[in-house]
Design an enzyme around this catalytic site. Sequence first.
Site, mmCIF file in Angstrom:
data_model
loop_
_atom_site.group_PDB
_atom_site.id
_atom_site.type_symbol
_atom_site.label_atom_id
_atom_site.label_comp_id
_atom_site.label_asym_id
_atom_site.label_seq_id
_atom_site.Cartn_x
_atom_site.Cartn_y
_atom_site.Cartn_z
ATOM 1 N N GLU A 34 8.991 7.736 -3.030
ATOM 2 C CA GLU A 34 8.409 6.410 -2.846
ATOM 3 C C GLU A 34 9.352 5.333 -3.358
ATOM 4 O OE1 GLU A 34 4.881 3.517 -4.490
ATOM 5 O OE2 GLU A 34 4.565 5.681 -4.646
ATOM 6 N N GLY A 79 0.778 -1.233 0.000
ATOM 7 C CA GLY A 79 0.000 0.000 0.000
ATOM 8 C C GLY A 79 0.806 1.279 0.000
ATOM 9 N N LYS A 80 2.090 1.195 -0.395
ATOM 10 C CA LYS A 80 2.938 2.396 -0.401
ATOM 11 C C LYS A 80 2.373 3.512 -1.266
ATOM 12 C CE LYS A 80 6.806 0.758 -1.891
ATOM 13 N NZ LYS A 80 6.377 -0.638 -2.085
ATOM 14 N N ASP A 82 3.190 3.949 -10.753
ATOM 15 C CA ASP A 82 2.765 4.421 -9.439
ATOM 16 C C ASP A 82 2.534 5.931 -9.394
ATOM 17 O OD1 ASP A 82 2.861 1.849 -8.522
ATOM 18 O OD2 ASP A 82 4.814 2.044 -7.547
ATOM 19 N N LYS A 116 9.482 8.914 -7.801
ATOM 20 C CA LYS A 116 9.594 7.451 -7.848
ATOM 21 C C LYS A 116 10.919 7.142 -8.530
ATOM 22 C CE LYS A 116 7.824 3.189 -7.561
ATOM 23 N NZ LYS A 116 7.302 2.554 -6.334
ATOM 24 N N THR A 174 9.316 -0.723 -11.486
ATOM 25 C CA THR A 174 9.538 -2.016 -12.116
ATOM 26 C C THR A 174 8.205 -2.727 -12.350
ATOM 27 O OG1 THR A 174 9.788 -3.231 -10.026
ATOM 28 C CG2 THR A 174 11.770 -2.258 -10.987
ATOM 29 N N ALA A 184 10.752 1.260 -4.016
ATOM 30 C CA ALA A 184 10.255 0.066 -4.702
ATOM 31 C C ALA A 184 10.573 -1.122 -3.814
ATOM 32 C CB ALA A 184 10.917 -0.083 -6.070
#
Length: 236
Positions: free
Chosen positions: A107, A11-12, A47, A34, A38, A109
């Site tokens: 954010e 849920g990032k 995202d 970001k 990937t 990964a």
Amino acid sequence: MVLTGTGTGVGKTVVTAAVAALALDRSRSVAVLKPVQTGVGPDEPGDVAEVRRLAGADVTTWELGRFPDPLAPGTAARRAGLPPVTPSQAAAAAVELSRGHDQVLVEGAGGLLVRFDDNGGTLADVAWSIGAPVLIVAEAGLGTLNATALTAEVLRRRGLECAGVVVGSWPAEPDLAARTNLDDLPVLADAPLVGAMPANAAKLEPKEFLAVARRSLAPSLGGEFDANGFAASHVA
């Protein structure tokens, strides 16, 4: 602020969008970085597109690298035959964004120590380079305590500030493990529980999403979430 998960799919991105939405609602300019995306093709939304969809088009977004295989960034870059995104590149981008925005969210990964490159660079190195606090996004249920404790321990060992723990996807019908974890997560992380986003939040329209974000994130993140009250309402 850097956002990391205790794993993938926790849920990032929803939490990132929620923090961004609350900042925009306070008339703050927000950028979301970001470093590496990937598992997404060149023409597919990633995202950062999801953040803009949920938080609003006023969010500045920047994706530094994209690799199609759903693997760790360094591995995915190597398989694609492309140069990896290094922590220093990510840190430089975050600093550049900070010059024109009130708040920058980075954010990650996967988890905190997933490798960006063959030299072992990680999201922890990015956070250290820019001196940013790290928000841990955790799962709700069984297994989350160990993963959260390990992430928090790495932060302490590296001298990084933990901004708290957010449950990234709180189930509509939480089981016993999830309910008891509300008390145990802040103890294991040695950091406050600063939010719990409902599992269906990604399906909401921006106006509804903002209202949910306000209820689901703590004042330190711009919301009204009360961890003690939330835990008390889910007494096992």
